[in-house]
Every structure is written in structure tokens, then in C-alpha cells.
Design a protein around this motif. Structure first.
Motif, PDB file in Angstrom:
ATOM      1  N   ALA A 521      62.039-107.527  53.502  1.00  0.00           N
ATOM      2  CA  ALA A 521      62.641-108.518  52.623  1.00  0.00           C
ATOM      3  C   ALA A 521      61.595-109.461  52.045  1.00  0.00           C
ATOM      4  N   ALA A 522      60.652-109.866  52.886  1.00  0.00           N
ATOM      5  CA  ALA A 522      59.597-110.765  52.402  1.00  0.00           C
ATOM      6  C   ALA A 522      58.732-110.077  51.363  1.00  0.00           C
ATOM      7  N   ARG A 523      58.437-108.775  51.595  1.00  0.00           N
ATOM      8  CA  ARG A 523      57.624-108.026  50.630  1.00  0.00           C
ATOM      9  C   ARG A 523      58.350-107.899  49.297  1.00  0.00           C
ATOM     10  N   THR A 524      59.671-107.607  49.357  1.00  0.00           N
ATOM     11  CA  THR A 524      60.452-107.499  48.131  1.00  0.00           C
ATOM     12  C   THR A 524      60.510-108.834  47.395  1.00  0.00           C
ATOM     13  N   ALA A 525      60.639-109.917  48.153  1.00  0.00           N
ATOM     14  CA  ALA A 525      60.679-111.236  47.520  1.00  0.00           C
ATOM     15  C   ALA A 525      59.357-111.576  46.851  1.00  0.00           C
ATOM     16  N   ARG A 526      58.238-111.181  47.494  1.00  0.00           N
ATOM     17  CA  ARG A 526      56.924-111.461  46.889  1.00  0.00           C
ATOM     18  C   ARG A 526      56.745-110.675  45.601  1.00  0.00           C
ATOM     19  N   LYS A 527      57.197-109.412  45.595  1.00  0.00           N
ATOM     20  CA  LYS A 527      57.097-108.620  44.377  1.00  0.00           C
ATOM     21  C   LYS A 527      57.933-109.230  43.258  1.00  0.00           C
ATOM     22  N   GLU A 528      59.142-109.659  43.595  1.00  0.00           N
ATOM     23  CA  GLU A 528      59.995-110.265  42.589  1.00  0.00           C
ATOM     24  C   GLU A 528      59.391-111.552  42.052  1.00  0.00           C
ATOM     25  N   GLU A 529      58.792-112.332  42.947  1.00  0.00           N
ATOM     26  CA  GLU A 529      58.151-113.580  42.519  1.00  0.00           C
ATOM     27  C   GLU A 529      56.974-113.301  41.583  1.00  0.00           C
ATOM     28  N   ALA A 530      56.193-112.271  41.897  1.00  0.00           N
ATOM     29  CA  ALA A 530      55.075-111.919  41.021  1.00  0.00           C
ATOM     30  C   ALA A 530      55.568-111.483  39.648  1.00  0.00           C
ATOM     31  N   ARG A 531      56.664-110.692  39.630  1.00  0.00           N
ATOM     32  CA  ARG A 531      57.203-110.258  38.346  1.00  0.00           C
ATOM     33  C   ARG A 531      57.684-111.432  37.517  1.00  0.00           C
TER      34      ARG A 531
END
Length: 657
Positions: A521-531
Motif C-alpha cells: 500500500a505504501a509503495r502504491t501510494a508513493r507511485k500515485e504521489e509521484a504521478r
């Protein structure tokens, strides 16, 4: 002692070859030495000797005094040039050189002021009170080079050698036709010449001193013997033969010794100096006058007033031709030097230099121009006349084929370029010209080889340096690793735990505490934040560009986006932890319904993290991007005043809505 006895008995030796061309010393040697006067400008070559040119130390517009050094020597092979009279430095530029090539070179142009004002001078009453090193330095600073024509620095010849100097020979053998400068100098200034010989003897400390004069100069011999009061100085008359005035040939005539190949007279304990050089040494040491003038012979039927004259160094040849009444004929030749070793000048603007002993202006009936070259008939006359005992015919063939190895094996550089071989050649082949070109080619090839060798050495040194630095770097790294291991071992020994193992254990424990779902979940959130950050930057860039073009500099910041993202990430992490806690309370992990619920929770967490952070249908960020794109489409670039129009583009039809 045997040499002294032989000379006193009149016993002399001879050398191989030689010729007897017409002497033609008269009428130039029949009148006393005159004065050529001052020209409108003096052109001083920076390089007038064998060796490197000295560094210029004056500037344009600077006033100089007679005897003032214009260049500064930086090593022993550099000889300075002095101002021949007082005046102003008019230019420092390239002018025609006194050289067979006819090329231009760096010269210092001095315009005389007519006052002939000397720089401060410090004469010496007794040179015997000074050491040899002091006298050599004064000779060097006086700019004295060999006045016999070679131009070798005099102080280099006189400096101490490993082998003791046994004989000092003063060369008064002026063997080349037409030239009589040394003859008139010995007739009119014998005392000054012998004083210079005494100074040279004080420097060299030879066992025997010989002053050699050709027997076709009886007046010079009589004048020297009349003022000679030194029993250790022998004045010897040698037979008239060309080129007996050559350094190696004169040594062989007087001593019977031969200078070794690629050697110097000092290698057999002998030093040779010209009588003009001895006179210049006396002027420099006793009177503190540097070399600023010399005696030049003006010969040839084209001169209205042939004779010998004192000429300031740097006097243009044109001034001498006008001063002594040249009446030129069509295609008149002006030769610098004698007819055997001289060269034809390309320009009358070339100056007199320290090695200029004759200016020859013959008529064609007197000295015919070179005839057309014909094929060699292998008569061997050139080999019979060569005073260096070489094979001129073989050297000629190898020079034409540019076979440098063969030329070196046949000792090309032993050739003194006397011109005896060309004089006796029935095919009128200019052999000396071939030899000069071949020597220049060999020297150029040697310089290129030296430069290539230096480049190779530099490359190899660089490679060695890089390898050494790599080894040193590896050694430092190995040393640091060993020190680090030792330090860690000491820490483990003192604390009981291995620091590396403890760090790995902490990392594993942290991973176990978070769980795989939390990490995903944290990895997915970081990717979304970068996008989202990328989209935000693109929107801001587009909005800034559009506002700049339209004049509107106000942009609406999206401050709530960052807070919404953080809250979404926190909610996803909280839901993942709740699921983890529910599983730990006893809910079976293999139940299909629970698995579907867990999967749905994960998908909902990811969807919540990726969903827009506001409840409105219009995302401000997307709206800002759309507005920026629309304004960019409406806006057209305006061409600035003075800027050329760009290429026209074909307008496309708007797409159907």
C-alpha cells in the motif's frame, strides 16, 4: 715541443684535395678601410648566429643608445644584439633576412638620430686581473660570434673543456677569392689583433699559440711581425690553397692532426678563432664596446668604388650599393659572401649581419652565371678536389633519391660546403645545393623523430602514472576495509554483538512489523504521489507559459492536493493494519469469503488512494491544464520588430467536434 720545432723549421703538412681558383683580391685590397656611414634605418636580425635567437627586451618607440643590448640571452647558445648607434626603435617586425632562403624573419628596426651617443662604458686597464669566467661572460654579453662566416658563439668555443687545450690557432687565412676584409684589418690594426690574442690566451691557457696567415698576404704578415713582442706567439705563413682557411683543414696543415668525424677541434686539444674575432674581443674587454660593426669587402666590377669598409651591423645592402656607386647590368646578381661559399640575395633590403664578410657584385663577363646542369659523367674530379675526403658523386645520387641512411653512412655532415667539387665539375652540377637541401631534410626528419619520441615518452609516463594511481587507490581501499573490519571486530568484542548482524536484524524486524500489505500500500501510494507531482509540475509550467504570453501572472495554487494525498495514504495504511489485526485474532487466512473481502479491501484502498481528493466533478488541476492548453491554442506567437519571418506552415482544417 715537436710541433714547435717543426713550425720553427718551416715544416707544414697538407690536406687532401683543394683547388687554386683565381684570387682576384685586387682592387678591393689596395685602398684603406673606409666608413660606410649611417643609413636611414638599421635592420637588426634577432638571430645572427648558430643557436637560438635571444629574447627581445625593447619596445617600439623606445630610445636606445649605441651599445645598448636590444635582446636578452637566456642560455649560452643565445647571443645578444646591440644598437649600432643611438636612435629610436621604429618597428619590431618581420623583414627580409640575410639568408639563402630569402624568407622574412623577426627584426628590430632602429632609426638613427645622428648623435651616436654611447651607453655608459667601463674600460679595463689590465685584463689579467680578471678570471676566465668573468672574461667569458663579458664576451658573451658583448654579442661576439665567429666573424669568419660560421657565426658560432665565441664564448662557447673558449669555455673550459675536459681535455686541456694544447694549441690556440688564430685564423688569418682568407682563402676565398675576392674577400680581403681580414687582410686589410691585419694591415691596419695589428696591435689590436695581438691584444685580442693575448686575452684569448689568458682565457684558454694553451701551451702554444699560432697565428696563421696565407703567404699571398705579405703586407699583413709584415705588419703583424713588426708589432709582435711575444716569443710564445708564432706567426706562420701557410701556402695559398683553397680551402686552407677551413677550420679542420688549417689544423691539419699546421699540426698534421685530423679532427675526428662528428667531433670538434677541442676533442684533440685545439681551439681556432678568427683574426676578426680577436679584434672584437679586444674591443669588448679593453674598451667595453660590444660588436656593433665589422669590416666588409665590396668587390666586383659592378661597383664604382670597390674596397673594404666599416659597416654598422644592420645596414641594408641597398645603402651600400648606392653609397659605393653600383652600376647594375640586366639581371645583376648580388652575392653575400664569396663566389665559392656565398649565396645570391633575393632582396637588396636584406641587412648586413655579424657573419657578413663580403658583398660581391660581379658582371656576367667577370663571373658567369651557373650553366645548365648536365648528366654526371663519373669523372671523379669532385672526389679528387674534396678537402674533406668524401665521395661527392655518391652523395649527389643519394641526395637526389633522398636516401637519408646512405647519406649518413657516407658522412654528409662532414661536408664543409666549400664548393670545390662544384667548381671542378665538367657537367656544372650544383653539388653543394643538393647537399644543403639534403642536410635540411635530414635535420627536419630528426626533429620530427625527436618530437615523436617525446610524445611517446609523455604517453608512457601518463600510463605509468595512471597505473600507479590505480594501485595506490586500491591499496588505500584495501587498507580502509581492513581497518573497518578490525574496528568492527573490536566493537563486537567489546559489546558482544556484531554491528552488521544487529543492523540486518533491525531491518528484518521492521519489515515484519509492517507486513507485506502495508508495504504494498505504501509503495502504491508513493507511485500515485509521484504521478500527481509530475502532472502538477506540467500544469504549473503550462499555466506559467500561458500567463506570460497573455500578461496574466496570477496562478491558482492547488494547496489542498497535498493534504488530500497524505490523508489518503494514511487511511490506506490504517485499513491495512486493521486487516492484519483481524487476521491475527483468528480469522482463517484460507477462507474464500475472507480472501475476497481482503482483496476487495485492498482494491478499495488503492482506489481510495488514487481517487480525486475533492468531491467536485471538476478537478482543479485538470481544469487548469485544460485552460492552459486552450489558451495556448488561441494564442499565436508575434514576430518581433526586425526579426525575419519564419517559414510558413500550411493551416490545417479544424477537426470535427
Amino acid at each position: 715541443m715537436s710541433l714547435l720545432q717543426d713550425l720553427n723549421a718551416g715544416k707544414l703538412h697538407t690536406f687532401h684535395g683543394g683547388i687554386h681558383p683565381p684570387e682576384r683580391k685586387a682592387p678591393a685590397n689596395l685602398t684603406p678601410i673606409s666608413h660606410a656611414g649611417l643609413p636611414e634605418e638599421l635592420i637588426l636580425q634577432v638571430r645572427q648566429h648558430i643557436g637560438q635567437p635571444a629574447r627581445v627586451k625593447v619596445q617600439v618607440g623606445e630610445r636606445v643608445l649605441r651599445g645598448q643590448p636590444l635582446t636578452e640571452p637566456l642560455n649560452p647558445m643565445m647571443v645578444p644584439v646591440h644598437a649600432p648607434t643611438s636612435g629610436t626603435v621604429a618597428a619590431i617586425e618581420d623583414r627580409p633576412l640575410c639568408h639563402p632562403s630569402g624568407l622574412d624573419g623577426l627584426c628590430i628596426v632602429v632609426k638613427p638620430d645622428g648623435e651616436d651617443q654611447w651607453r655608459p662604458r667601463y674600460p679595463i686597464a689590465d685584463f689579467r686581473l680578471l678570471g676566465a669566467d668573468v672574461l667569458l661572460e663579458r664576451i658573451h654579453q658583448a654579442g661576439i660570434a665567429g666573424l669568419g662566416g660560421a657565426g658560432f658563439p665565441a664564448h662557447v668555443k673558449l669555455r673550459p673543456r675536459k681535455k686541456k687545450i694544447e694549441a690556440l690557432i688564430i685564423n688569418g687565412v682568407e682563402c676565398e677569392p675576392y674577400i680581403s676584409a681580414d687582410d686589410r684589418l691585419m694591415r691596419e690594426h695589428p696591435a689590436e689583433i695581438l691584444m685580442g690574442v693575448e686575452i684569448l690566451r689568458h682565457i684558454v691557457q694553451p701551451q702554444l699559440t699560432i697565428l696563421a696567415v696565407e703567404d699571398n698576404k705579405p703586407e699583413a704578415l709584415a705588419a703583424l711581425r713588426a708589432v709582435n713582442r711575444d716569443e710564445n706567439l708564432l706567426i706562420v705563413a701557410v701556402p695559398t690553397k683553397y680551402p686552407s682557411g677551413g677550420e679542420k683543414q688549417l689544423i691539419e696543415i699546421l699540426t698534421g692532426l685530423q679532427v675526428p668525424r662528428n667531433g670538434l677541434p677541442a676533442d684533440i686539444g685545439i681551439v681556432v678563432q678568427n683574426v676578426g674575432t680577436a679584434y672584437a674581443v679586444k674591443q669588448a674587454i679593453i674598451d667595453d664596446e660590444p660588436l656593433t660593426r665589422r669590416v666588409v669587402t665590396l668587390a666586383g666590377d659592378a661597383f664604382g668604388e670597390p674596397g673594404n669598409t666599416w659597416v654598422h651591423i644592420g645596414t641594408p645592402v641597398r645603402h651600400l650599393l648606392q653609397r659605393y656607386g653600383l652600376t647594375p647590368e640586366p639581371e645583376q646578381r648580388i652575392i653575400m659572401g664569396g663566389p665559392m661559399m656565398g649565396f645570391t640575395l633575393h632582396s637588396a633590403a636584406a641587412p648586413i649581419i655579424k657573419g657578413s664578410n663580403c658583398l660581391l657584385a660581379p658582371r656576367q663577363a667577370e663571373l658567369a652565371p651557373p650553366a645548365e646542369e648536365m648528366a654526371c659523367i663519373r669523372c671523379s674530379n669532385c672526389a679528387d678536389a674534396c678537402p674533406a675526403n668524401l665521395l661527392p658523386q655518391q652523395l649527389y645520387w643519394y641526395a637526389r633519391s633522398q636516401d637519408h641512411d646512405k647519406l649518413n653512412s657516407h658522412h654528409l655532415f662532414d661536408c664543409i660546403e666549400c664548393g670545390a667539387c662544384a667548381y671542378v665539375c665538367p657537367s656544372t652540377i650544383p653539388l653543394v645545393q643538393y647537399y644543403r637541401v639534403a642536410k635540411a631534410d635530414i635535420r627536419h626528419a630528426q626533429r620530427e623523430a625527436e618530437l615523436a619520441e617525446r610524445a611517446k615518452l609523455r604517453f608512457e609516463a601518463r600510463q605509468q602514472r595512471l597505473a600507479r594511481e590505480k594501485e595506490e587507490r586500491q591499496a588505500r581501499q584495501a587498507k580502509a576495509a581492513s581497518e573497518r573490519k578490525a574496528r568492527m571486530a573490536e566493537q563486537a568484542k567489546a559489546g558482544g554483538d556484531d554491528p552488521v548482524a544487529a543492523a540486518l536484524a533491525r531491518v528484518k524486524a521492521r519489515q515484519q512489523e509492517q507486513g507485506p500489505d502495508d508495504m504494498a500500500a505504501a509503495r502504491t501510494a508513493r507511485k500515485e504521489e509521484a504521478r500527481r507531482n509530475r502532472e502538477l509540475k506540467q500544469a504549473q509550467a503550462a499555466g506559467t507559459t500561458d500567463n506570460t504570453a497573455t500578461g496574466d501572472t496570477n496562478t491558482a495554487p492547488n494547496d489542498g492536493a497535498a493534504n488530500d494525498k497524505k490523508s489518503a495514504v494514511a487511511a490506506a495504511v490504517a485499513r491495512a493494519k486493521a486487516r492484519k489485526a483481524a487476521q491475527d485474532d483468528g480469522v482463517p487466512a484460507s477462507a474464500p469469503a475472507d480472501d475476497s473481502v481482503a482483496a476487495k479491501d485492498k482494491k478499495s484502498a488503492v482506489a481510495d488512494a488514487a481517487a480525486p481528493t475533492d468531491n467536485t466533478n471538476d478537478d482543479p488541476k485538470k481544469a487548469a491544464v485544460a485552460a492552459a492548453v486552450a489558451r495556448a491554442k488561441r494564442a499565436r506567437p508575434h514576430r518581433r520588430r526586425g526579426q525575419p519571418p519564419g517559414p510558413r506552415r500550411r493551416q490545417r482544417k479544424p477537426a470535427a467536434q
